[in-house]
Design an enzyme around this catalytic site. Structure first.
Site, PDB file in Angstrom:
ATOM      1  N   ASP A 156       1.439  -0.641  11.606  1.00 23.09           N
ATOM      2  CA  ASP A 156       1.288  -2.016  12.097  1.00 23.09           C
ATOM      3  C   ASP A 156       2.569  -2.821  11.958  1.00 23.09           C
ATOM      4  OD1 ASP A 156       1.365  -2.174   9.376  1.00 23.09           O
ATOM      5  OD2 ASP A 156      -0.337  -3.516   9.163  1.00 23.09           O
ATOM      6  N   ASN A 164      11.963  24.767  22.837  1.00 23.55           N
ATOM      7  CA  ASN A 164      13.247  25.197  23.407  1.00 23.55           C
ATOM      8  C   ASN A 164      13.336  24.892  24.900  1.00 23.55           C
ATOM      9  OD1 ASN A 164      11.290  26.954  24.247  1.00 23.55           O
ATOM     10  ND2 ASN A 164      12.557  28.783  24.079  1.00 23.55           N
ATOM     11  N   ARG A 211       0.687  -4.787  -6.214  1.00 20.14           N
ATOM     12  CA  ARG A 211       0.826  -6.139  -5.664  1.00 20.14           C
ATOM     13  C   ARG A 211       1.390  -6.978  -6.807  1.00 20.14           C
ATOM     14  NH1 ARG A 211      -0.724  -4.598  -0.401  1.00 20.14           N
ATOM     15  NH2 ARG A 211      -2.323  -3.083  -0.723  1.00 20.14           N
ATOM     16  N   HIS A 227       2.964  35.572  13.217  1.00 24.25           N
ATOM     17  CA  HIS A 227       2.154  34.907  14.237  1.00 24.25           C
ATOM     18  C   HIS A 227       1.264  33.786  13.733  1.00 24.25           C
ATOM     19  CE1 HIS A 227       3.761  37.927  16.832  1.00 24.25           C
ATOM     20  NE2 HIS A 227       3.324  37.191  17.842  1.00 24.25           N
ATOM     21  N   ARG A 279      12.743  37.014  -2.968  1.00 27.42           N
ATOM     22  CA  ARG A 279      11.485  37.372  -2.308  1.00 27.42           C
ATOM     23  C   ARG A 279      11.588  36.963  -0.847  1.00 27.42           C
ATOM     24  NH1 ARG A 279      11.096  39.521  -6.361  1.00 27.42           N
ATOM     25  NH2 ARG A 279       9.395  39.642  -7.862  1.00 27.42           N
ATOM     26  N   GLY A 317       0.843  -1.197   0.000  1.00 24.45           N
ATOM     27  CA  GLY A 317       0.000   0.000   0.000  1.00 24.45           C
ATOM     28  C   GLY A 317       0.874   1.241   0.000  1.00 24.45           C
ATOM     29  N   ASP A 343      -0.927   2.250   8.522  1.00 23.53           N
ATOM     30  CA  ASP A 343      -1.571   1.637   9.692  1.00 23.53           C
ATOM     31  C   ASP A 343      -0.696   1.631  10.948  1.00 23.53           C
ATOM     32  OD1 ASP A 343      -3.493   1.058   7.888  1.00 23.53           O
ATOM     33  OD2 ASP A 343      -3.209  -1.112   7.882  1.00 23.53           O
ATOM     34  N   ASP A 396       4.862  -5.299   5.947  1.00 21.48           N
ATOM     35  CA  ASP A 396       5.477  -6.595   6.254  1.00 21.48           C
ATOM     36  C   ASP A 396       5.538  -7.517   5.038  1.00 21.48           C
ATOM     37  OD1 ASP A 396       2.630  -6.527   6.743  1.00 21.48           O
ATOM     38  OD2 ASP A 396       2.800  -8.594   7.400  1.00 21.48           O
ATOM     39  N   GLY A 397       4.526  -7.450   4.154  1.00 21.57           N
ATOM     40  CA  GLY A 397       4.529  -8.295   2.958  1.00 21.57           C
ATOM     41  C   GLY A 397       5.692  -7.941   2.045  1.00 21.57           C
ATOM     42  N   ARG A 406      -6.547  -3.026   9.610  1.00 23.09           N
ATOM     43  CA  ARG A 406      -7.118  -4.374   9.606  1.00 23.09           C
ATOM     44  C   ARG A 406      -6.636  -5.184  10.795  1.00 23.09           C
ATOM     45  NH1 ARG A 406      -5.471  -7.014   4.510  1.00 23.09           N
ATOM     46  NH2 ARG A 406      -4.297  -5.105   4.261  1.00 23.09           N
ATOM     47  N   GLN A 416       2.280  31.251  12.855  1.00 21.30           N
ATOM     48  CA  GLN A 416       2.952  30.057  13.385  1.00 21.30           C
ATOM     49  C   GLN A 416       2.440  29.646  14.763  1.00 21.30           C
ATOM     50  OE1 GLN A 416       7.468  30.450  12.383  1.00 21.30           O
ATOM     51  NE2 GLN A 416       6.519  32.428  12.001  1.00 21.30           N
ATOM     52  N   GLU A 452      14.597  33.550  13.139  1.00 17.42           N
ATOM     53  CA  GLU A 452      14.423  35.001  13.350  1.00 17.42           C
ATOM     54  C   GLU A 452      15.603  35.668  14.067  1.00 17.42           C
ATOM     55  OE1 GLU A 452      10.873  35.600  15.671  1.00 17.42           O
ATOM     56  OE2 GLU A 452      11.556  34.315  17.301  1.00 17.42           O
ATOM     57  N   THR A 486       3.831   2.194   5.881  1.00 19.13           N
ATOM     58  CA  THR A 486       2.434   1.740   5.965  1.00 19.13           C
ATOM     59  C   THR A 486       1.667   2.689   6.860  1.00 19.13           C
ATOM     60  OG1 THR A 486       1.090   0.177   7.236  1.00 19.13           O
ATOM     61  CG2 THR A 486       3.414  -0.089   7.443  1.00 19.13           C
TER      62      THR A 486
HETATM   63  P1  ADP Z   1       2.514  -4.656   2.435  1.00 18.67           P
HETATM   64  O1  ADP Z   1       3.944  -4.554   2.045  1.00 18.67           O
HETATM   65  O2  ADP Z   1       1.886  -3.299   2.565  1.00 18.67           O
HETATM   66  O3  ADP Z   1       2.326  -5.545   3.631  1.00 18.67           O
HETATM   67  P2  ADP Z   1       1.461  -6.789   0.697  1.00 18.67           P
HETATM   68  O4  ADP Z   1       1.329  -7.743   1.813  1.00 18.67           O
HETATM   69  O5  ADP Z   1       0.360  -6.701  -0.280  1.00 18.67           O
HETATM   70  O6  ADP Z   1       1.718  -5.285   1.190  1.00 18.67           O
HETATM   71  O7  ADP Z   1       2.799  -7.151  -0.093  1.00 18.67           O
HETATM   72  C1  ADP Z   1       3.206  -6.453  -1.240  1.00 18.67           C
HETATM   73  C2  ADP Z   1       3.903  -7.376  -2.210  1.00 18.67           C
HETATM   74  O8  ADP Z   1       5.054  -7.982  -1.594  1.00 18.67           O
HETATM   75  C3  ADP Z   1       3.058  -8.568  -2.654  1.00 18.67           C
HETATM   76  O9  ADP Z   1       2.205  -8.230  -3.721  1.00 18.67           O
HETATM   77  C4  ADP Z   1       4.126  -9.553  -3.096  1.00 18.67           C
HETATM   78  O10 ADP Z   1       4.611  -9.225  -4.374  1.00 18.67           O
HETATM   79  C5  ADP Z   1       5.246  -9.303  -2.095  1.00 18.67           C
HETATM   80  N1  ADP Z   1       5.160 -10.293  -0.993  1.00 18.67           N
HETATM   81  C6  ADP Z   1       4.318 -10.272   0.057  1.00 18.67           C
HETATM   82  N2  ADP Z   1       4.497 -11.365   0.837  1.00 18.67           N
HETATM   83  C7  ADP Z   1       5.471 -12.088   0.260  1.00 18.67           C
HETATM   84  C8  ADP Z   1       6.127 -13.344   0.567  1.00 18.67           C
HETATM   85  N3  ADP Z   1       5.794 -14.033   1.656  1.00 18.67           N
HETATM   86  N4  ADP Z   1       7.089 -13.779  -0.267  1.00 18.67           N
HETATM   87  C9  ADP Z   1       7.443 -13.063  -1.365  1.00 18.67           C
HETATM   88  N5  ADP Z   1       6.870 -11.901  -1.712  1.00 18.67           N
HETATM   89  C10 ADP Z   1       5.908 -11.404  -0.928  1.00 18.67           C
END
Ligand code: ADP
Length: 732
Positions: free
Chosen positions: A157, A521, A77, A650, A644, A14, A155, A108-109, A199, A652, A618, A153
């Site tokens: 998360d 400060n 993705r 103020h 310029r 994302g 989130d 994390d993905g 989520r 701020q 300032e 991200t």
């Molecule tokens: P985010 O990075 O925000 O958690 P996603 O989970 O959709 O988003 O992951 C983004 C892309 O990273 C996926 O479309 C995929 O190409 C890759 N990816 C995610 N998980 C794995 C995994 N376990 N192994 C290899 N590639 C992954």
């Protein structure tokens, strides 16, 4: 082998505001280090289609992107990454361009994907050499893939970083929307259910709740127990009974009950209609939360992390892969897979309904904020204590956005502990003139979002006969303790009362200061309430100023506040891509200024520059002030650029507090009341000041005050953000 080291940079998953600021810092830092940088477009899809997905970048790719939301590299993705074949193709693509260092910004993905490429590297390269797809010496030249992740991200998360790129901006969008909804809801006495992203993580919902007057939040970490519908209905009804004109429930999209059943915003709406018989509306904020220009905080976070990521990526070898995160406002590298595994553990705890484990894995910060929300945003918690005290709340110094939130939180928490909050109106003048009254729970209703200072403030630091009058007033009004929420004058005033304790026994009551000053400060804290709002005001003004230049060759000189403290100048300069930042902390002589002008002339004449930005504190230099700088730049730059000048003034100090300032105010207030309650129970009379430091919240005592401050220049002796001066210098 390529002559130079090569880094590939990509954003994936994302998108999040601030990703571009990271991309900019990574491009600039890589080029400055003499290495090469390749953009990988549309996340891992770029590695599946390298002919259009991998592009060598030069410095022009970093121009003009700092203030843009989204990601200029695109993101997508990519299901091919889930197969060995797809990953092998990705590795082949990287090596076709001789890229063996990867900086990946994502969740994390995405980070897991990068780690998989690293672990499969040797095997894949051997196979690709064996079938003739890559030259035989490839493995020798590129024995491993170095991976540095950046947490991107909205989130928040991802474990391993206190905050992720994009979360602060998302909170801006959410809180702006909730503030707006509140005004219409109050007009119609309506109840609203607002659904926010998250989520698997309730961070946005909790911080949005804490930043506004919302009454109930539902988050994945805290699954709703049986009968929650009744409790929620009763809480909102109680709010109405005590006079709240609007009801608000914030629900994270991943909210569940203890049986693992997903709770929808429509279900919450129906519950409220059934139980309260009230007009209830649902607003799903959706992708608005991802959009828009990144906040000042996100720009600086991304810039700092991006630069650190390059330093790491250019090292010999990184094993295991790391994520460059932020802990206690300092960049730290944490093992990537640990961050990912902890993130998965937190997600699993949420789906399993294991509240304790979910909060433990997320970190104490979220739990404390959630607990705080439940008290201060309720319809009233009236505690009892065997020893109730009257606690005076006073401001001193200029107004700072977020001060009202601090008064609201302090007074409600005092009431919840059984004490009596007493508002002292208009600073120490108000104390002397007996302008005091007791605050009840609903007196501070609606104050979370208000800028300014509802109880009034003044700069007066009592001296001479005023000390006597202040002491008399404290005795006459039976004030047992004092909480001062304010800036430099406030700290000076409390220090003065502390020093005079021998002569005036009335000052021997516990006194605690909370830092509230746009200048940031004050000693003992990394951040003071109001500074983030001022920064955002400056940054959005500067964005507009820069855009006004369009095709003209123009140099803008923007003067910002701060007295002799350069925090606002440094951080706004970094967040708006200033070419130079002039600070009092870093004195400059005429020769330095003339050199800067020569550099700019060269850039305007030969390097395609069309606009330049100088941020001047300032009081950076009393002689070369903004007017003199303007004259110098105009005279010396004639024929190369126009000048310029903008003195922001103020504006701020005004504006509604940002979510950062609201939550900072709430957290500082909570810590201050907690400590004060202990101090009162122990019967001691500590005089101190609280702060948010890299090691968490702390209370310092006034006997350390003079050691910590530079009294002549009204700033702390040690300023943590001075580390960032070199970051900006490296990136211009
Ligand atoms: P985010 O990075 O925000 O958690 P996603 O989970 O959709 O988003 O992951 C983004 C892309 O990273 C996926 O479309 C995929 O190409 C890759 N990816 C995610 N998980 C794995 C995994 N376990 N192994 C290899 N590639 C992954």
């Amino acid at each position: 082998m390529a002559d130079k080291l090569r880094i590939g940079i990509m954003s994936s998953g994302g998108d999040a505001p601030g990703m571009n600021a990271a991309v900019r810092a990574i491009i600039k830092s890589t080029l400055r280090a003499g290495a090469e940088i390749y953009g990988i477009y549309d996340g891992y899809m770029g590695l599946q289609h390298p002919e259009r997905g991998i592009v060598k970048l030069d410095s022009s790719a970093a121009r003009g992107i700092l203030s843009l939301g989204g990601t200029v590299l695109g993101t997508a993705r990519c299901k091919e990454m889930m197969t060995k074949e797809g990953r092998r193709r990705a590795i082949h693509s990287l090596l076709t361009y001789e890229i063996d260092r990867l900086v990946c910004i994502g969740g994390d993905g995405s980070l897991t994907g990068a780690e998989t490429l690293r672990t499969e590297w040797t095997e894949a390269v051997q196979a690709l050499m064996a079938d003739g797809s890559l030259p035989e010496d490839t493995l020798e030249k590129h024995p491993c893939l170095s991976v540095v992740g950046l947490p991107g991200t909205i989130d928040n998360d991802l474990c391993g970083s206190d905050i992720t790129i994009g979360a602060d901006t998302a909170l801006h969008r959410i809180v702006e929307a909730i503030d707006a909804i509140f005004s219409t809801a109050a007009s119609h006495q309506r109840t609203f259910v607002v659904e926010v992203m998250g989520r698997h993580c309730g961070y946005l919902a909790v911080m949005a709740g804490l930043s506004t007057g919302a009454e109930w939040i539902l988050i994945p970490e805290a699954p709703c127990p049986d009968g929650w519908e009744e409790k929620m209905g009763a809480a909102l009804a109680q709010g109405r009974a005590v006079g709240k004109r609007a009801g608000m429930v914030i629900i994270a999209e991943g909210a569940r009950d203890i049986h693992g059943k997903h709770i929808t915003s429509d279900y919450v709406r129906q519950v409220l209609i059934d139980r309260m018989g009230e007009d209830t509306r649902v607003t799903i904020l959706g992708h608005v939360q991802r959009g828009g220009s990144p906040s000042a905080y996100d720009r600086n976070l991304s810039t700092v992390l991006g630069r650190e990521a390059v330093t790491l990526a250019l090292k010999e070898k990184i094993e295991p892969s790391v994520v460059m995160g932020i802990r206690g406002n300092r960049p730290v590298a944490v093992p990537l897979m640990k961050a990912v595994e902890d993130t998965h553990r937190a997600q699993k705890a949420c789906t399993d309904g294991d509240e304790a484990a979910a909060f433990r894995t997320r970190g104490e910060h979220l739990r404390r904020a959630y607990d705080l929300f439940k008290v201060v945003n309720s319809a009233g918690v009236h505690g009892a204590t065997p020893n109730p005290k009257r606690v005076g709340i006073i401001h001193c110094g200029a107004p700072a956005p977020g001060m009202n939130m601090a008064v609201r939180t302090v007074s409600r928490l005092l009431i919840a502990k059984g004490h009596e909050p007493i508002a002292i109106h208009g600073g120490f003048d108000g104390l002397i003139n007996a302008k005091l009254d007791s605050l009840n729970w609903m007196d501070v209703s609606g104050w979370a979002s208000l800028g300014g200072a509802e109880i009034g403030t003044a700069h007066t630091v009592p001296s001479g006969p005023e000390l006597y009058m202040a002491a008399r007033a404290l005795e006459d009004h039976k004030i047992d303790a004092l909480i001062m929420i304010g800036g430099w004058s406030g700290y000076s005033a409390i220090n003065c009362l502390y020093q005079e304790r021998r002569d005036y026994p009335a000052f021997k009551v516990p006194m605690i200061c909370l830092p509230a000053s746009i200048d940031n400060n004050l000693p003992g804290t990394d951040f003071s309430i109001g500074a983030d709002t001022a920064l955002n005001v400056i940054v959005s003004a500067v964005d507009k100023i820069k855009r006004s230049a369009v095709a003209n060759r123009r140099c803008f000189l923007v003067e910002v506040m701060g007295y002799e403290c350069g925090y606002l100048a440094q951080m706004s300069g970094m967040a708006s891509g200033a070419e130079r930042i002039y600070l009092h902390e870093q004195p400059r002589v005429a020769a330095d200024l003339l050199r800067d002008i020569d550099d700019l002339k060269e850039q305007f004449a030969h390097q395609g520059r069309t606009v330049a930005l100088i941020i001047n504190n300032e009081r950076a230099n009393p002689i070369y002030n903004t007017g003199v700088l303007r004259a110098m730049f105009e005279a010396e730059g004639k024929g190369y650029f126009d000048v310029r000048q903008a003195i922001l003034g103020h504006m701020q100090q005004g504006g509604d507090p940002t979510p950062f300032d609201r939550t900072l105010a709430a957290r500082l207030s909570s810590y201050a009341v907690e400590r004060l309650d202990q101090i009162l129970a122990e019967g001691s009379n500590i005089c101190g000041f609280v702060g948010s430091t890299k090691d968490g919240m702390r209370l310092f005592e006034f006997h350390d005050y003079e050691r910590l401050i530079d009294d002549q220049y009204r700033r702390p002796r040690h300023q943590w953000w001075m580390d960032f001066v070199s970051v900006n210098e490296d990136l211009v």
